[in-house]
Design a protein around this motif. Structure first.
Motif, PDB file in Angstrom:
ATOM      1  N   ILE A   1       3.084  -3.158   6.857  1.00 55.08           N
ATOM      2  CA  ILE A   1       1.798  -3.452   6.783  1.00 55.08           C
ATOM      3  C   ILE A   1       1.379  -5.306   6.651  1.00 55.08           C
ATOM      4  O   ILE A   1       1.714  -4.721   4.618  1.00 55.08           O
ATOM      5  CB  ILE A   1       0.539  -2.532   6.905  1.00 55.08           C
ATOM      6  N   THR A   2       0.956  -6.001   7.376  1.00 54.44           N
ATOM      7  CA  THR A   2       0.491  -7.550   6.622  1.00 54.44           C
ATOM      8  C   THR A   2      -0.616  -7.265   6.208  1.00 54.44           C
ATOM      9  O   THR A   2      -1.855  -5.821   6.683  1.00 54.44           O
ATOM     10  CB  THR A   2       0.928  -8.336   7.523  1.00 54.44           C
ATOM     11  N   THR A   3      -1.723  -8.452   5.831  1.00 54.20           N
ATOM     12  CA  THR A   3      -2.245  -7.876   5.693  1.00 54.20           C
ATOM     13  C   THR A   3      -3.443  -8.465   6.261  1.00 54.20           C
ATOM     14  O   THR A   3      -4.615  -7.973   5.573  1.00 54.20           O
ATOM     15  CB  THR A   3      -2.468  -9.542   4.119  1.00 54.20           C
ATOM     16  N   HIS A   4      -2.869  -9.906   6.526  1.00 52.42           N
ATOM     17  CA  HIS A   4      -4.142 -10.107   8.550  1.00 52.42           C
ATOM     18  C   HIS A   4      -4.196  -9.011   8.882  1.00 52.42           C
ATOM     19  O   HIS A   4      -5.235  -8.773   9.596  1.00 52.42           O
ATOM     20  CB  HIS A   4      -3.801 -11.432   8.983  1.00 52.42           C
ATOM     21  N   HIS A   5      -3.193  -8.039   9.303  1.00 53.12           N
ATOM     22  CA  HIS A   5      -3.284  -7.321  10.155  1.00 53.12           C
ATOM     23  C   HIS A   5      -4.633  -6.184   9.849  1.00 53.12           C
ATOM     24  O   HIS A   5      -5.261  -5.062  10.728  1.00 53.12           O
ATOM     25  CB  HIS A   5      -2.385  -5.903  10.509  1.00 53.12           C
ATOM     26  N   LEU A   6      -4.898  -6.432   8.568  1.00 56.91           N
ATOM     27  CA  LEU A   6      -6.235  -5.094   8.163  1.00 56.91           C
ATOM     28  C   LEU A   6      -7.082  -5.560   8.014  1.00 56.91           C
ATOM     29  O   LEU A   6      -7.765  -4.506   8.573  1.00 56.91           O
ATOM     30  CB  LEU A   6      -5.607  -5.121   6.474  1.00 56.91           C
ATOM     31  N   VAL A   7      -7.251  -6.624   8.591  1.00 57.88           N
ATOM     32  CA  VAL A   7      -8.101  -7.458   8.296  1.00 57.88           C
ATOM     33  C   VAL A   7      -9.395  -8.217   9.875  1.00 57.88           C
ATOM     34  O   VAL A   7      -9.792  -7.802  10.702  1.00 57.88           O
ATOM     35  CB  VAL A   7      -8.715  -9.184   7.386  1.00 57.88           C
ATOM     36  N   ILE A   8      -7.919  -8.749  10.537  1.00 53.18           N
ATOM     37  CA  ILE A   8      -8.719  -8.830  12.223  1.00 53.18           C
ATOM     38  C   ILE A   8      -7.806  -8.263  13.484  1.00 53.18           C
ATOM     39  O   ILE A   8      -6.931  -7.348  12.898  1.00 53.18           O
ATOM     40  CB  ILE A   8      -7.770 -10.658  12.578  1.00 53.18           C
TER      41      ILE A   8
ATOM     42  N   HIS B   1       5.998   2.015  -3.017  1.00 54.14           N
ATOM     43  CA  HIS B   1       6.215   2.631  -1.805  1.00 54.14           C
ATOM     44  C   HIS B   1       7.577   1.703  -1.303  1.00 54.14           C
ATOM     45  O   HIS B   1       8.325   2.720  -1.006  1.00 54.14           O
ATOM     46  CB  HIS B   1       5.121   3.123  -0.561  1.00 54.14           C
ATOM     47  N   GLY B   2       7.279   0.481  -1.457  1.00 55.09           N
ATOM     48  CA  GLY B   2       8.357  -0.209  -1.113  1.00 55.09           C
ATOM     49  C   GLY B   2       9.974  -0.382  -1.551  1.00 55.09           C
ATOM     50  O   GLY B   2      10.589   0.301  -1.060  1.00 55.09           O
ATOM     51  N   PRO B   3       9.888  -0.048  -3.446  1.00 53.65           N
ATOM     52  CA  PRO B   3      11.199  -0.085  -3.691  1.00 53.65           C
ATOM     53  C   PRO B   3      11.873   1.463  -3.516  1.00 53.65           C
ATOM     54  O   PRO B   3      12.621   1.627  -3.486  1.00 53.65           O
ATOM     55  CB  PRO B   3      10.688   0.028  -5.645  1.00 53.65           C
ATOM     56  N   ALA B   4      10.840   2.904  -3.419  1.00 52.20           N
ATOM     57  CA  ALA B   4      11.407   3.488  -2.783  1.00 52.20           C
ATOM     58  C   ALA B   4      12.199   3.559  -2.277  1.00 52.20           C
ATOM     59  O   ALA B   4      13.240   3.957  -1.956  1.00 52.20           O
ATOM     60  CB  ALA B   4      10.493   4.985  -3.242  1.00 52.20           C
TER      61      ALA B   4
ATOM     62  N   GLY C   1      -1.873   6.914   1.045  1.00 52.36           N
ATOM     63  CA  GLY C   1      -0.736   6.886   0.147  1.00 52.36           C
ATOM     64  C   GLY C   1       0.339   7.708   0.385  1.00 52.36           C
ATOM     65  O   GLY C   1       0.961   7.592  -0.232  1.00 52.36           O
ATOM     66  N   ASP C   2       0.468   7.750   1.887  1.00 56.33           N
ATOM     67  CA  ASP C   2       1.907   8.384   2.698  1.00 56.33           C
ATOM     68  C   ASP C   2       3.037   6.770   2.284  1.00 56.33           C
ATOM     69  O   ASP C   2       2.804   5.443   2.384  1.00 56.33           O
ATOM     70  CB  ASP C   2       1.810   8.140   4.270  1.00 56.33           C
ATOM     71  N   PRO C   3       3.447   7.500   1.511  1.00 59.88           N
ATOM     72  CA  PRO C   3       5.002   6.144   1.292  1.00 59.88           C
ATOM     73  C   PRO C   3       6.112   6.031   2.333  1.00 59.88           C
ATOM     74  O   PRO C   3       6.905   5.012   2.277  1.00 59.88           O
ATOM     75  CB  PRO C   3       6.293   7.373   0.263  1.00 59.88           C
ATOM     76  N   THR C   4       5.648   6.000   3.245  1.00 63.68           N
ATOM     77  CA  THR C   4       5.998   5.721   4.495  1.00 63.68           C
ATOM     78  C   THR C   4       5.515   4.307   5.118  1.00 63.68           C
ATOM     79  O   THR C   4       6.159   3.316   5.322  1.00 63.68           O
ATOM     80  CB  THR C   4       5.775   6.277   5.743  1.00 63.68           C
ATOM     81  N   PHE C   5       4.717   3.101   4.292  1.00 67.01           N
ATOM     82  CA  PHE C   5       3.893   2.467   4.667  1.00 67.01           C
ATOM     83  C   PHE C   5       3.546   2.066   3.605  1.00 67.01           C
ATOM     84  O   PHE C   5       3.492   2.805   2.586  1.00 67.01           O
ATOM     85  CB  PHE C   5       2.364   2.446   5.699  1.00 67.01           C
ATOM     86  N   PHE C   6       3.545   0.542   3.590  1.00 67.20           N
ATOM     87  CA  PHE C   6       3.786  -0.618   2.539  1.00 67.20           C
ATOM     88  C   PHE C   6       3.805  -1.777   2.521  1.00 67.20           C
ATOM     89  O   PHE C   6       3.980  -2.158   4.057  1.00 67.20           O
ATOM     90  CB  PHE C   6       5.159  -0.125   1.470  1.00 67.20           C
ATOM     91  N   LEU C   7       3.890  -2.734   1.507  1.00 76.38           N
ATOM     92  CA  LEU C   7       3.056  -4.129   1.953  1.00 76.38           C
ATOM     93  C   LEU C   7       4.253  -5.286   2.440  1.00 76.38           C
ATOM     94  O   LEU C   7       4.702  -5.244   1.853  1.00 76.38           O
ATOM     95  CB  LEU C   7       2.566  -4.850   0.716  1.00 76.38           C
ATOM     96  N   GLY C   8       3.970  -5.192   3.867  1.00 78.30           N
ATOM     97  CA  GLY C   8       5.123  -6.797   4.120  1.00 78.30           C
ATOM     98  C   GLY C   8       3.492  -7.941   4.699  1.00 78.30           C
ATOM     99  O   GLY C   8       4.008  -7.513   5.848  1.00 78.30           O
ATOM    100  N   THR C   9       3.687  -9.237   3.607  1.00 74.11           N
ATOM    101  CA  THR C   9       2.289  -9.529   4.086  1.00 74.11           C
ATOM    102  C   THR C   9       2.756 -10.332   5.114  1.00 74.11           C
ATOM    103  O   THR C   9       1.836 -10.577   5.973  1.00 74.11           O
ATOM    104  CB  THR C   9       2.066 -10.811   3.287  1.00 74.11           C
TER     105      THR C   9
ATOM    106  N   ARG D   1      -4.705   3.905  -4.577  1.00 74.46           N
ATOM    107  CA  ARG D   1      -3.739   3.878  -3.367  1.00 74.46           C
ATOM    108  C   ARG D   1      -2.869   2.728  -2.930  1.00 74.46           C
ATOM    109  O   ARG D   1      -1.990   2.480  -2.393  1.00 74.46           O
ATOM    110  CB  ARG D   1      -4.179   4.404  -2.051  1.00 74.46           C
ATOM    111  N   LEU D   2      -4.081   1.227  -3.967  1.00 68.61           N
ATOM    112  CA  LEU D   2      -3.827   0.400  -3.894  1.00 68.61           C
ATOM    113  C   LEU D   2      -1.965   0.031  -4.868  1.00 68.61           C
ATOM    114  O   LEU D   2      -1.858  -0.487  -4.076  1.00 68.61           O
ATOM    115  CB  LEU D   2      -4.102  -0.787  -4.509  1.00 68.61           C
ATOM    116  N   GLU D   3      -2.128   1.141  -5.779  1.00 71.98           N
ATOM    117  CA  GLU D   3      -0.898   0.053  -6.443  1.00 71.98           C
ATOM    118  C   GLU D   3       0.526   0.611  -5.720  1.00 71.98           C
ATOM    119  O   GLU D   3       1.689   0.834  -5.255  1.00 71.98           O
ATOM    120  CB  GLU D   3      -1.017   1.065  -7.876  1.00 71.98           C
ATOM    121  N   GLY D   4       0.353   2.709  -5.503  1.00 73.30           N
ATOM    122  CA  GLY D   4       1.573   2.485  -3.860  1.00 73.30           C
ATOM    123  C   GLY D   4       1.962   2.105  -2.662  1.00 73.30           C
ATOM    124  O   GLY D   4       2.962   1.281  -2.741  1.00 73.30           O
ATOM    125  N   PHE D   5       0.838   1.019  -2.043  1.00 75.53           N
ATOM    126  CA  PHE D   5       1.362   0.301  -1.267  1.00 75.53           C
ATOM    127  C   PHE D   5       1.523  -0.915  -1.592  1.00 75.53           C
ATOM    128  O   PHE D   5       3.027  -1.093  -0.444  1.00 75.53           O
ATOM    129  CB  PHE D   5       0.001   0.196  -0.832  1.00 75.53           C
TER     130      PHE D   5
END
Length: 344
Positions: A195-202, A295-298, A238-246, A287-291
């Motif tokens: 999930i990208t940063t910008h799609h969380l905002v706009i 979650h991505g490395p896992a 907190g679901d490990p399915t989802f992680f940051l990809g900007t 839950r920020l650290e997980g996201f």
């Protein structure tokens, strides 16, 4: 009162660095905060072979700021002529982390992408055998499908049949933008989703209301508010399915601010501040650290970073409006809200 939050150093699991002067000008913006990043291969010409990935990695490493601790994780651009054994060898050597699937014509520099998915089946089957992830730009390119429906159509028409035909294939649904994407990722086996940063905002209003805002135009395009809220709920769950990809995707301003502006939001500079504010607003700072960092490395089978990053809450942070590069200025994404978390 000052408030601090220390997390493991984050990674970016979807990043565009471009090449040449743009790469040299903007890599410091990512390397400042992120330890690793999955590097997109859609250069012109694209990064198709292991040898091309090695050459691109060398250019990235040579552009790192002195003293920076940043590791590029390379990908190969999937074409209908990709050699399965070249892919397997590049993965076995540790050079290449994943393969990127672009449906032909879906986004920037995707003309060399896949039209006939049957022609890439041998590559996908080999990837399933060796556990190599496939990163998917999930949109159909059928002109009869509305641009706001292309992600949902891709899941039904392409992704689900592809996964059923290739058991064991590990897939990252990149930069999901819809409630349907969230639901499909959450219920699937061998699936992750960035999930990208910008799609969380706009949402799409930010692009179109009050005039066309080219620096909010991206692909996949931002959707209705209901979809943005679904993404927020997924990212902060907190679901490990989802992680940051900007999907931080720089274009020089003249290429954005034109009669046919390029798609992409450049968020590398201020992503961590934006995310901290978003997670705080949603009562999910724990839950920020997980996201961002776990979650991505896992999913990719890599260790989390040992180094840490500290965020401090205080007076609003001022970020530059633009980053100057040898290819021209690049506008930094404006979240249209004060950012109270700074990074140290």
């Amino acid at each position: 009162m000052t408030q601090t939050l220390t997390i493991r150093r984050p990674d970016d699991w979807h990043l565009h660095l471009r090449d040449g002067a743009m790469l040299r000008g903007l890599l410091p913006e990512t390397a400042r905060h992120f330890a690793r990043a999955i590097i997109m291969p859609n250069l012109v010409p694209p990064v198709v072979t292991g040898a091309e990935a090695a050459a691109y990695r060398d250019r990235i490493l040579s552009a790192r700021p002195e003293g920076a601790d940043f590791t590029p994780l390379m990908t190969l651009y999937l074409t209908e002529d990709t050699d399965p054994e070249d892919v397997a060898a590049a993965h076995a050597s540790g050079l290449v982390t994943a393969v990127k699937l672009y449906p032909a014509g879906a986004t920037t520099n995707s003309a060399s992408g896949v039209r006939d998915f049957d022609r890439v089946r041998p590559v996908l089957e080999r990837m399933a055998e060796i556990g190599m992830p496939l990163c998917v730009h999930g949109e159909v390119t059928d002109p009869e499908v509305d641009i706001f429906d292309r992600e949902a159509a891709f899941i039904d028409r392409v992704l689900d049949p592809l996964r059923r035909a290739t058991p064991g294939l590990r897939v990252v649904m990149e930069h999901i933008t819809t409630r349907q994407g969230v639901d499909y990722a959450r219920d699937g086996k061998d699936l992750g989703a960035t999930i990208t940063t910008h799609h969380l905002v706009i949402n799409r209003n930010h692009i179109l209301v009050g005039g066309i805002k080219p620096h909010y135009y991206c692909l996949p395009v931002a959707k209705r508010e209901e979809h943005r809220l679904a993404l927020r709920a997924a990212a902060t769950s907190g679901d490990p399915t989802f992680f940051l990809g900007t999907d931080s995707a720089p274009h020089a301003d003249p290429a954005k601010e034109s009669s046919c502006g390029c798609a992409g939001c450049f968020t590398a500079t201020n992503t961590m501040s934006i995310l901290a504010d978003v997670f705080e607003m949603d009562n999910a700072l724990d839950r920020l650290e997980g996201f961002t960092s776990l979650h991505g490395p896992a999913f990719y089978g890599l260790p989390a970073n040992d180094a840490t990053l500290t965020l401090t809450r205080g007076a609003p942070v001022n970020y530059p409006a633009k980053i100057e590069t040898g290819d021209g200025p690049v506008t930094v994404f404006d979240p249209q809200m004060p950012l109270h978390w700074s990074v140290s």
